[in-house]
Motif scaffolding. Structure first.
Motif, short mmCIF file in Angstrom:
data_model
loop_
_atom_site.label_atom_id
_atom_site.label_comp_id
_atom_site.label_asym_id
_atom_site.label_seq_id
_atom_site.Cartn_x
_atom_site.Cartn_y
_atom_site.Cartn_z
N SER A 70 0.84 -1.19 0.00
CA SER A 70 0.00 0.00 0.00
C SER A 70 0.88 1.25 0.00
O SER A 70 2.06 1.20 0.31
CB SER A 70 -0.90 0.01 1.23
OG SER A 70 -0.13 0.20 2.41
N LYS A 71 0.24 2.36 -0.35
CA LYS A 71 0.95 3.63 -0.34
C LYS A 71 1.46 3.96 1.06
O LYS A 71 2.60 4.43 1.24
CB LYS A 71 0.00 4.73 -0.84
CG LYS A 71 0.63 6.09 -1.02
CD LYS A 71 -0.38 7.10 -1.53
CE LYS A 71 -0.94 6.69 -2.87
NZ LYS A 71 -1.86 7.69 -3.43
N THR A 72 0.64 3.68 2.07
CA THR A 72 1.04 3.96 3.46
C THR A 72 2.24 3.12 3.86
O THR A 72 3.20 3.64 4.46
CB THR A 72 -0.14 3.67 4.41
OG1 THR A 72 -1.27 4.46 4.01
CG2 THR A 72 0.24 3.98 5.84
N SER A 73 2.24 1.83 3.52
CA SER A 73 3.35 0.95 3.86
C SER A 73 4.61 1.37 3.12
O SER A 73 5.72 1.34 3.67
CB SER A 73 3.01 -0.50 3.52
OG SER A 73 1.91 -0.95 4.28
N PHE A 74 4.44 1.74 1.86
CA PHE A 74 5.58 2.18 1.04
C PHE A 74 6.25 3.39 1.66
O PHE A 74 7.47 3.43 1.83
CB PHE A 74 5.08 2.48 -0.37
CG PHE A 74 6.12 3.02 -1.30
CD1 PHE A 74 7.06 2.19 -1.86
CD2 PHE A 74 6.14 4.37 -1.62
CE1 PHE A 74 8.02 2.69 -2.74
CE2 PHE A 74 7.09 4.88 -2.48
CZ PHE A 74 8.02 4.03 -3.05
#
Length: 917
Positions: A694-698
């Motif tokens: 996900s964008k958040t994890s990235f």
């Protein structure tokens, strides 16, 4: 049926009529009339492979009509195309016919007879034996058709008489194969492959090894055996295994008076064999028994004697798959115990086992019972129940033959009787082989050395192997390890035994305890096995089956050595995860790491290896079944995907524009571009496993490495990058500043640099350690106000008057702090993005930046090089161990050479295919 389609093109100058005759009658579906240049295409359902037909080709009409005809045996082929001129000379049809007949006839050429008669007639076979073979195996309707088929191979000089030129007849005549014939060179190796005994003269039997279908090799088992008659005399008979397609009677063992007899003296139905076992009073291990089921109307037992022990073992191996039950020796031989118990020791162990049966629903043992006995499951299935952390006894897994439990009786050396660690219940009617305490003591008295080997196999060895398997987390607790061991079952394989075939449905995960296997792909075009890799001790495979139930296997796995596997079923795996409270993403982390390494995702390649594990922790494993949508065109993009297994179709406007396979990736733009809708729809075309981020994890992975994040964002987003990526990239901010100087707007960049430096200092100062810290912060803030904020200052930045007034008021009140300029810093960046970013992306400076980071720019130059969009880039900026870019000045000029991501010359839409948002 012939299969596929037949296409005919009239390349002659006249009208052509075609028809095929069978049994003297025309086949209406075969009739056709073609004008010059016409083409016709027909399904070949009216042709039966191996059957004889007559093709008639008529050229022209009326008085100018000419005719050609050819009798042929229909080949078994896929789609085939003919030109009329080819049909007139019949060469192409004849070649297809010969290749089909070779596949049918060669297995009947008795290899050992060629060796037996070598002194008189080298490399020969007997004609009437071959004719009999074809008739008995229903490859020819009668003797006349069998002779006809053989003579086709005589006519093309593949078969020839050993003395004079003459056709094959149903007589005792010697023929040989012309082994240097161009159609035989590739077939001779297969023809001679499976010799069952070095002494072929005394063995008198063979396997039909020349067959594309390895499962059908048993069909050719035949040879001389002695059968004991009702009055106790041994009678020599020629035995053949005839499969269902070769007989109206189904699978059966037929025996004949000779190798040329067509009518059998008797038959033994394979479906009515209950037990196949070596005869207990057999001398030299060459006599075996067939015990029939109670419903069999003939003899209850057949006693058969082979020429030697090797031949006896071959017959046992071929007939045991038909048996409904396994002998005690078979059960032990197919269990993991075979790696410890050998030959006579194994047979002694098996003799001490007694049979116990249980009805469906019966409890075999209960948790906490005394574990006095050792149990082997011969038939049926059992359920294992264990106690969970909340104290409840719950179903854990299902076990099937050949599993065992109670092995702790062999492991305890202190004389104490262990207790059951699980309960077992019959899920269906079961047959168990049991070794009692008394029998066990008797066995161990005679075979004391077995105890240490059993302890290594069943306790210390399995723990060590599981500890070396990267699939399981190293933090596995001892209690969870015991649960895992309880859910595993053993699978033993002999050399060349197939574990599973390509295309088989997968439900199990395998760990190699001992031995070695090869993973192969069968190439139907070359008729060869291509070895993809070998796996040995402590290696594992098949984990995709744990994620996607029943997924077809992508390769065939064959044992190359005596091999012992630990097998984990998908349902047991799910129950284990639940009981051990493990996350599937943690268990699959090693596969995720390997995916990053194996498929070389270009914008992750510069991440040091020691940080890849951390990157894997940000990924999730997602499964999609065939036809399931991953996302739709227009959806908000928030995840990036890598295809670990399977295939994904990319749709735009309802049309498929690409299919992405294993190792490909998509959706990467969603990681770095805000509020970006998907530019395409993606759907799984097969059962598929994806790794998603996900964008958040990235962003979380790069939280403490903004420079590294900026570098990756620039690689992915290219011209769609945001100003943040440029401002945090060392070279990006340098080139952007150079561009702003040309625009006479460099004061905004200077302000951004200075307020960032101010904030870092303000955060780092501690009043308890430095009493002057507040004063230092105040002085720096006043300096920034005078330089950038106050009306008429030298480098005044373009921010709102309200914001300027608030900053001046806060500083003049002596309340400056780390957050004083945060809002103004954001506003400057917003204005730069609005007014200058689009111009910068059209500048030479931005082109230089893309060349440095190795972005996704596709231009005429890269197209001319014939490169690929995916997997073709190489990252130029190296990262250190903390994932920060190494300074370009520290690298040689050769390392700064521009690298471009290539676009496939076949791609019609590089922008869409290259970057699915």
């Amino acid at each position: 049926k012939m299969g596929g389609n037949i296409s005919v093109e009239n390349n002659a100058d006249e009208v052509v009529s075609l028809e095929v005759h069978a049994d003297g009658k025309v086949i209406e579906e075969s009739k056709d009339r073609l004008e010059p240049g016409d083409k016709a295409r027909k399904e070949a359902t009216w042709l039966t492979p191996g059957k004889g037909y007559t093709l008639i080709v008529k050229l022209g009409e009326g008085t100018n009509e000419s005719e050609a005809s050819q009798y042929f045996f229909a080949p078994e082929v896929d789609d085939v195309s003919f030109k009329v001129t080819d049909l007139l000379d019949m060469k192409q049809l004849r070649l297809l016919e010969i290749e089909h007949l070779l596949d049918e006839i060669l297995p009947g050429v008795r290899i050992e007879d060629r060796v037996f008669h070598a002194k008189t007639y080298p490399r020969c076979f007997v004609a009437n034996e071959l004719v009999t073979y074809l008739v008995v195996h229903r490859l020819a309707e009668d003797v006349d058709e069998a002779v006809k088929k053989c003579n086709v191979l005589v006519d093309c000089h593949i078969f020839e008489h050993v003395v004079e030129k003459q056709p094959i007849d149903n007589r005792y005549l010697f023929f040989r194969i012309r082994e240097n014939h161009k159609l035989m060179e590739s077939r001779m190796k297969s023809l001679e492959a499976d010799q069952l005994s070095n002494n072929t003269r005394t063995s008198g039997m063979r396997f039909r090894s020349y067959t594309a279908d390895r499962n059908a090799s048993i069909k050719g088992l035949e040879g001389w055996l002695e059968k004991k008659s009702k009055i106790g005399l041994w009678q020599k008979r020629y035995f053949r295994v005839l499969m269902g397609a070769e007989s109206k009677l189904g699978n059966h063992l037929a025996y004949f008076e000779s190798t040329t007899a067509i009518a059998p003296k008797g038959i033994i139905p394979c479906t009515e064999i209950d037990l196949v076992d070596i005869y207990e009073h057999s001398k030299n291990s060459r006599t075996f028994t067939l015990t029939m089921v109670d419903s069999h109307t003939g003899k209850k037992d057949y006693l058969l004697r082979a020429p030697n022990a090797d031949i006896c073992a071959s017959w046992l191996g071929a007939l045991k798959p038909f048996a409904r039950s396994l002998s005690a020796v078979d059960v032990v031989s197919r269990s993991a115990l075979v790696f410890v118990l050998k030959d006579e020791v194994l047979r002694n162990f098996a003799k001490l086992l007694t049979l116990k049966t249980f009805k469906k629903g019966d409890w075999i043992c209960r948790l906490g019972d005394r574990a006095d006995d050792f149990w082997l499951l011969r038939e049926g299935s059992i359920a294992i129940y264990i106690r969970t952390r909340d104290g409840q006894e719950k179903f854990y897994c299902k076990q099937k033959p050949i599993c065992f439990f109670g092995e702790s009786v062999f492991l305890n050396q202190d004389g104490k009787i262990p207790v059951r660690k699980a309960s077992c219940k019959a899920m269906e009617d079961c047959a168990m082989l049991v070794m009692s305490k008394k029998s066990r003591e008797l066995f161990l008295k005679d075979h004391k050395g077995v105890i240490g080997q059993l302890h290594l196999l069943l306790e210390s060895g399995i723990s060590r192997v599981i500890g070396q398997v990267p699939f399981f987390p190293p933090s596995l607790k001892p209690a969870d390890l015991q649960k895992l061991k309880l859910g595993l079952h053993y699978r033993s394989l002999v050399p060349n035994q197939v574990l599973f075939y390509e295309g088989d449905r997968g439900h199990d995960f395998y760990i190699v305890y001992a031995g070695e296997l090869k993973i192969v792909h069968y190439d139907s075009k070359s008729n060869e096995e291509i070895v993809l890799k070998t796996v040995g001790k402590s290696e594992c495979f098949g984990e995709i089956a744990l994620l996607l139930s029943g997924i077809p296997r992508t390769a065939t796995v064959i044992a190359t050595q005596p091999t012992l596997l630990l097998v984990l079923h998908e349902e047991t795996f799910k129950a284990f995860l639940k009981m051990a409270q493990l996350d599937i993403n943690i268990v699959m982390r090693k596969r995720i790491v390997n995916t990053f390494k194996q498929y070389h995702i270009p914008f992750f390649q510069a991440i040091p290896e020691e940080r890849v594990q951390n990157l894997a922790e940000e990924c999730q494993v997602e499964t999609f079944h065939k036809g399931e949508s991953i996302f739709e065109e227009g959806d908000d993009g928030d995840n990036f995907y890598i295809i670990s297994f399977g295939e994904v179709a990319v749709h735009v406007g309802g049309n498929i524009i690409a299919k992405l396979g294993q190792g490909k990736y998509f959706g990467e733009i969603a990681l770095v571009v805000e509020d970006t809708p998907r530019t395409a729809s993606c759907k799984a075309t097969k059962d598929t496993v994806l790794l998603s981020m996900s964008k958040t994890s990235f962003r979380g992975f790069f939280a403490d490495r903004p420079e590294a994040l900026a570098d990756v964002e620039l690689k992915i987003a290219g011209r769609k990058c945001q100003i943040r990526s440029i401002m945090y990239h060392p070279k990006g901010v340098e080139l952007f500043t150079s561009f702003l100087k040309k625009q006479y707007a460099e004061e905004s960049m200077e302000f951004w640099h200075d307020v960032r430096a101010y904030r870092k200092v303000a955060i780092s100062l501690n009043p308890e350690e430095d009493p002057e810290s507040d004063k230092k912060i105040q002085e720096k803030a006043e300096s920034l106000v005078e330089r950038y904020i106050r009306e008429g200052s030298d480098r005044q930045v373009n921010i709102s008057s309200d914001m300027s007034r608030d900053i001046i008021a806060e500083v003049e009140a002596g309340e400056a702090n780390a957050g004083t300029f945060v809002n103004s810093e954001k506003e400057v960046i917003t204005l730069l993005s609005r007014d200058k970013l689009s111009l910068f992306k059209q500048s030479p400076e931005f082109k230089d930046l893309m060349a440095i980071v190795g972005g996704y720019e596709v231009n005429a130059s890269t197209k001319a090089k014939g490169g690929r969009k995916r997997g073709g880039s190489r990252i130029d900026i190296e990262l250190d161990a903390t994932c920060r870019p190494v300074s370009p000045s520290a690298k040689s000029k050769s390392k700064l050479k521009q690298q471009e991501v290539h676009a496939s010359p076949k791609a019609k839409s590089p922008k869409v295919l290259g970057r699915i948002q």
